[in-house]
Design an enzyme around this catalytic site. Structure first.
Site, PDB file in Angstrom:
ATOM      1  N   SER A  61      69.712 -68.215-105.636  1.00 54.44           N
ATOM      2  CA  SER A  61      70.757 -67.558-106.580  1.00 54.44           C
ATOM      3  C   SER A  61      71.051 -68.596-107.208  1.00 54.44           C
ATOM      4  O   SER A  61      71.017 -70.083-106.909  1.00 54.44           O
ATOM      5  CB  SER A  61      71.982 -67.139-105.460  1.00 54.44           C
ATOM      6  OG  SER A  61      73.119 -67.114-106.319  1.00 54.44           O
ATOM      7  N   TYR A 117      77.537 -67.751 -98.251  1.00 50.94           N
ATOM      8  CA  TYR A 117      76.555 -67.752 -99.201  1.00 50.94           C
ATOM      9  C   TYR A 117      76.206 -68.796 -99.888  1.00 50.94           C
ATOM     10  O   TYR A 117      75.016 -69.167 -99.932  1.00 50.94           O
ATOM     11  CB  TYR A 117      76.973 -66.524-100.146  1.00 50.94           C
ATOM     12  CG  TYR A 117      76.131 -65.902-101.017  1.00 50.94           C
ATOM     13  CD1 TYR A 117      75.139 -65.076-100.448  1.00 50.94           C
ATOM     14  CD2 TYR A 117      76.026 -66.180-102.332  1.00 50.94           C
ATOM     15  CE1 TYR A 117      74.016 -64.508-101.390  1.00 50.94           C
ATOM     16  CE2 TYR A 117      74.988 -65.687-103.300  1.00 50.94           C
ATOM     17  CZ  TYR A 117      74.170 -64.911-102.715  1.00 50.94           C
ATOM     18  OH  TYR A 117      73.261 -64.125-103.548  1.00 50.94           O
TER      19      TYR A 117
END
Ligand code: BGC
Length: 255
Positions: free
Chosen positions: A143, A156
């Site tokens: 990401s 995350y």
């Protein structure tokens, strides 16, 4: 860019980015294993679409946060297709919440899928690739948040940051075996992980304002990148991250 004769295992292959990757690699001629956790019907639909086009697809269920789960994905893939060439660590979850509210269970879930799952899937895959000889390729769907902090999403971010270092470290360790490992860092892509944001016009507008190319990405934007990265055309690329984000990262750097 033909992947004829190659075998690819894609975790989280039933929906979103993973489903698009499975379809794209199959279109290039690879036999694909689609792993799913919850959405069996969605995985079956993707697999049926692939086989109706003359491709080969196997659907398997696993909880990638369990080492035995990822090991069985690799062994069943090899039992069915006879080999493994490509692992795409795509399965990912996020549970955004303020730092002080994060529970141990939520922390373990996110790190379990996003980091531990990728680690042990890579380990199981690499054992097979080394036993086979001839190298192979691992792609981690990371990401922009492997590098870009995101307030309210610390677990995350930590998992994706871990994935960045995992890739950088393994690139050197695996290179003698002819195995490449590369991260793709998507920005905001229209998938179930973003469903809540995309259902909210205000949040969508705020997100779009951060993306220089002015659109939310599509799963196919990522799948096209995977198809190229696992092909021989990218044979000199390892240990790095390719950002596929419509410019989100560079825009963040200009604030
Ligand atoms: C996250 C999304 C977020 C995007 C851009 C992704 O990794 O899963 O929730 O919108 O990054 O910030």
């Amino acid at each position: 860019m033909s992947l004829q004769g190659k075998v690819a295992l894609i975790t989280g292959g039933s929906l979103g980015i993973g489903a698009a990757i499975a379809q794209r690699l199959a279109r290039e001629g690879a036999a694909v294993t689609l792993d799913y956790h919850t959405h069996r019907a969605a995985a079956d639909t993707i697999a049926a679409g692939i086989t109706s086009q003359g491709g080969k697809a196997l659907v398997l269920q696993a909880d990638v946060s369990q080492v035995a789960g990822v090991q069985s994905l690799v062994s069943q893939t090899v039992q069915t297709f006879g080999r493994l060439d490509i692992l795409v660590n795509n399965a990912g979850i996020e549970e955004p919440m303020p730092f002080l509210e994060v529970t141990e269970a939520s922390f373990d879930r996110q790190i379990g899928v996003d980091l531990k799952g990728a680690y042990f899937a890579a380990q199981a895959a690499v054992r097979q690739l080394i036993a086979q000889g001839g190298g192979g390729c691992i792609i981690n769907i990371s990401s922009v948040h492997e590098d870009l902090p995101m307030v309210g999403n610390a677990v995350y971010c930590a998992a994706k940051g871990g994935l960045r270092m995992l890739t950088r470290t393994l690139a050197s360790e695996l290179a003698p075996h002819g195995i490449r490992i590369v991260n793709i860092a998507p920005g905001a892509i229209a998938t179930p992980i973003n469903a809540a944001t995309l259902a909210d016009p205000l949040k969508t507008r705020a997100l779009l304002a951060e993306i220089p190319l002015g659109r939310i990405g599509l799963p196919e934007d990522i799948a096209n990148t995977v198809a190229w990265l696992v092909s021989d055309q990218a044979s000199y690329i390892t240990g790095t991250t390719l950002f596929v984000d419509g410019g989100l990262m560079v825009a963040a750097g200009t604030l």
